[in-house]
Design a protein around this motif. Structure first.
Motif: not given
Length: 67
Positions: A49-67
């Motif tokens: 993501e880029r907003e003005g002079d700031e940049e962001e890298i996001e590593f995202q993990i999603k999982w479902r609970n095994e219950n």
């Protein structure tokens, strides 16, 4: 959001990378709450993501609970 030291961040990323590579579970504690990631039910993404002079890298993990 929890801010941590660079060395601690790197250590968490190394443990995460090892778990993903080996197909093992990954446990992590964030802001006092414990989580267990089940890799068989995992979705991974990387976003930029880029907003003005700031940049962001996001590593995202999603999982479902095994219950």
């Amino acid at each position: 959001m929890e801010f941590i030291k660079h060395a601690d961040f790197a250590a968490k990323l190394r443990r995460l990378a090892d778990a993903v590579e080996n197909g093992t579970h990954f446990d992590i504690q964030i802001a006092g709450e414990a989580y267990l990631c089940a890799w068989l039910l995992l979705e991974c993404s990387i976003e930029h993501e880029r907003e003005g002079d700031e940049e962001e890298i996001e590593f995202q993990i999603k999982w479902r609970n095994e219950n």
